[in-house]
Design an enzyme around this catalytic site. Structure first.
Site, mmCIF file in Angstrom:
data_model
loop_
_atom_site.group_PDB
_atom_site.id
_atom_site.type_symbol
_atom_site.label_atom_id
_atom_site.label_comp_id
_atom_site.label_asym_id
_atom_site.label_seq_id
_atom_site.Cartn_x
_atom_site.Cartn_y
_atom_site.Cartn_z
ATOM 1 N N ARG A 222 0.861 -1.183 0.000
ATOM 2 C CA ARG A 222 0.000 0.000 0.000
ATOM 3 C C ARG A 222 0.897 1.232 0.000
ATOM 4 O O ARG A 222 1.935 1.258 0.683
ATOM 5 C CB ARG A 222 -0.897 0.025 1.253
ATOM 6 C CG ARG A 222 -2.055 -0.964 1.223
ATOM 7 C CD ARG A 222 -3.112 -0.597 0.182
ATOM 8 N NE ARG A 222 -4.242 -1.503 0.186
ATOM 9 C CZ ARG A 222 -4.368 -2.565 -0.628
ATOM 10 N NH1 ARG A 222 -3.421 -2.859 -1.508
ATOM 11 N NH2 ARG A 222 -5.452 -3.317 -0.577
ATOM 12 N N GLU A 251 -3.606 7.538 -4.665
ATOM 13 C CA GLU A 251 -3.738 6.889 -5.968
ATOM 14 C C GLU A 251 -4.943 7.482 -6.673
ATOM 15 O O GLU A 251 -6.019 7.508 -6.062
ATOM 16 C CB GLU A 251 -3.908 5.381 -5.803
ATOM 17 C CG GLU A 251 -2.617 4.717 -5.432
ATOM 18 C CD GLU A 251 -2.753 3.213 -5.221
ATOM 19 O OE1 GLU A 251 -3.817 2.656 -5.535
ATOM 20 O OE2 GLU A 251 -1.799 2.617 -4.747
ATOM 21 N N HIS A 270 -1.085 0.347 -9.729
ATOM 22 C CA HIS A 270 -1.673 -0.653 -8.814
ATOM 23 C C HIS A 270 -2.229 -1.859 -9.595
ATOM 24 O O HIS A 270 -3.419 -2.170 -9.510
ATOM 25 C CB HIS A 270 -2.759 0.007 -7.944
ATOM 26 C CG HIS A 270 -2.995 -0.726 -6.652
ATOM 27 N ND1 HIS A 270 -3.369 -0.102 -5.482
ATOM 28 C CD2 HIS A 270 -2.927 -2.054 -6.340
ATOM 29 C CE1 HIS A 270 -3.513 -0.993 -4.518
ATOM 30 N NE2 HIS A 270 -3.249 -2.180 -5.016
HETATM 31 C C1 DGY Z 1 -5.401 -6.211 -2.991
HETATM 32 O O1 DGY Z 1 -6.103 -7.162 -3.327
HETATM 33 O O2 DGY Z 1 -5.351 -5.799 -1.831
HETATM 34 C C2 DGY Z 1 -4.547 -5.570 -4.046
HETATM 35 O O3 DGY Z 1 -3.979 -4.398 -3.656
HETATM 36 C C3 DGY Z 1 -5.321 -5.397 -5.354
HETATM 37 O O4 DGY Z 1 -5.437 -6.654 -5.897
#
Ligand code: DGY
Length: 313
Positions: A222, A251, A270
């Protein structure tokens, strides 16, 4: 969507961008179940507006967009999509490591801009991945899948984690290090932690200063785990060599963010879990979690199973 449509009355937001907050708050008034994305903030305010809500199915493994404590307190079951994206995300982590180490995108940009004139011994020299020391922050599912790949590259692999994982240490030849030692010893550092108050800005100025000047930092977890401005300064001053980021804060990253002016950073939107196969599996899991929750059953992948266990008791 077919699976969901055949099980319940459904309203779908077809927009490419997330629902405006006000629209979302309005739309949840009568819903019993919600399938949401990591771009939707599911907090107490929303739950207040949705008195009939019984299940929240997040189309993601991470669920930092949901106030879990609040959902649990209200008896709302939450589901997520673990496991299916582990290998796909680990593949992408390696894609970023390799692209950064071998300066892939700089090379590609030069070719397309007509800057490349001839083969040259000094052109775009990068770093070897094979034989280098990899530091993994967070040896969960994805961190472990990255460690498996590192074996194939003959890397010395260090990890740090709240608990030691001794069986994985012997199975994969891993070496445990405390957080700060790992920062100083690694040629590559890759982050695989959940976002929480404890991991917010886990990597900031102080941590970047501990890294080798040749270090390559990769983040597919993240964006908020890394202090973007501190990273910008470290990359600009060559305090570290390169970064590969699939996640940023916020983002999308603002188009005027100074990080975007640097050559020694690769930023992708992402997409670490974005293979057709994996995103399809995630969709099916999200549907099954929703449907089970609506029936009052434990979803196949619950985040707070205690909600239903407590209800049974
Ligand atoms: C998640 O699933 O947490 C990812 O960041 C996106 O697939």
């Amino acid at each position: 969507m077919d699976r969901i449509h055949s099980s319940c009355d459904t309203e779908v937001w077809e927009g490419d961008l997330p629902l405006p907050r006000e629209t979302l708050l309005q739309k949840v008034r009568d819903v019993e179940g919600l399938v949401c994305l990591l771009t939707d903030r599911i907090d107490a305010e929303l739950m207040n507006k949705a008195p009939r809500l019984r299940v929240i199915s997040n189309y993601a493994v991470g669920f930092d967009n949901i106030n879990l404590e609040e959902a649990t307190r209200r008896g709302i079951i939450v589901g997520n999509t673990p496991d299916v994206l582990t290998e796909t995300t680990a593949d992408f982590t390696f894609a970023l490591m390799l692209a950064a180490a071998r300066r892939l995108l700089e090379g590609e940009r030069n070719v397309k801009a007509g800057v490349w004139k001839t083969w040259g011994p000094m052109i775009l020299q990068g770093q070897d991945v094979h034989g280098a020391t990899l530091g993994i922050i967070g040896l969960g599912r994805i961190g472990t899948a990255v460690a498996r790949r590192a074996q194939g590259f003959g890397m010395k692999t260090l990890y740090t984690n709240p608990t030691r994982r001794k069986s994985l240490e012997s199975e994969l030849g891993l070496h445990y290090r405390d957080f700060h030692t790992l920062l100083g010893e690694s040629d590559f550092i890759t982050i695989h932690v959940n976002l929480s108050p404890k991991t917010y800005h886990l990597i900031g100025k102080k941590e970047l200063e501990k890294m080798k000047s040749t270090c390559i930092l990769v983040n597919t977890s993240r964006g908020q785990v890394v202090d973007n401005m501190a990273l910008y300064e470290a990359l600009r001053n060559r305090r570290i060599a390169y970064a590969g980021l699939d996640v940023t804060d916020p983002e999308p990253i603002h188009i005027n963010h100074p990080l975007l002016t640097l050559d020694n950073v690769i930023i992708t939107p992402h997409i670490a879990s974005a293979s057709v196969a994996t995103r399809t599996k995630m969709a099916m899991m999200a549907a099954e979690n929703l449907i089970a929750g609506l029936k009052g059953e434990l979803p196949p992948h619950p985040v707070n199973p205690e909600v239903l266990k407590n209800a049974d008791a």
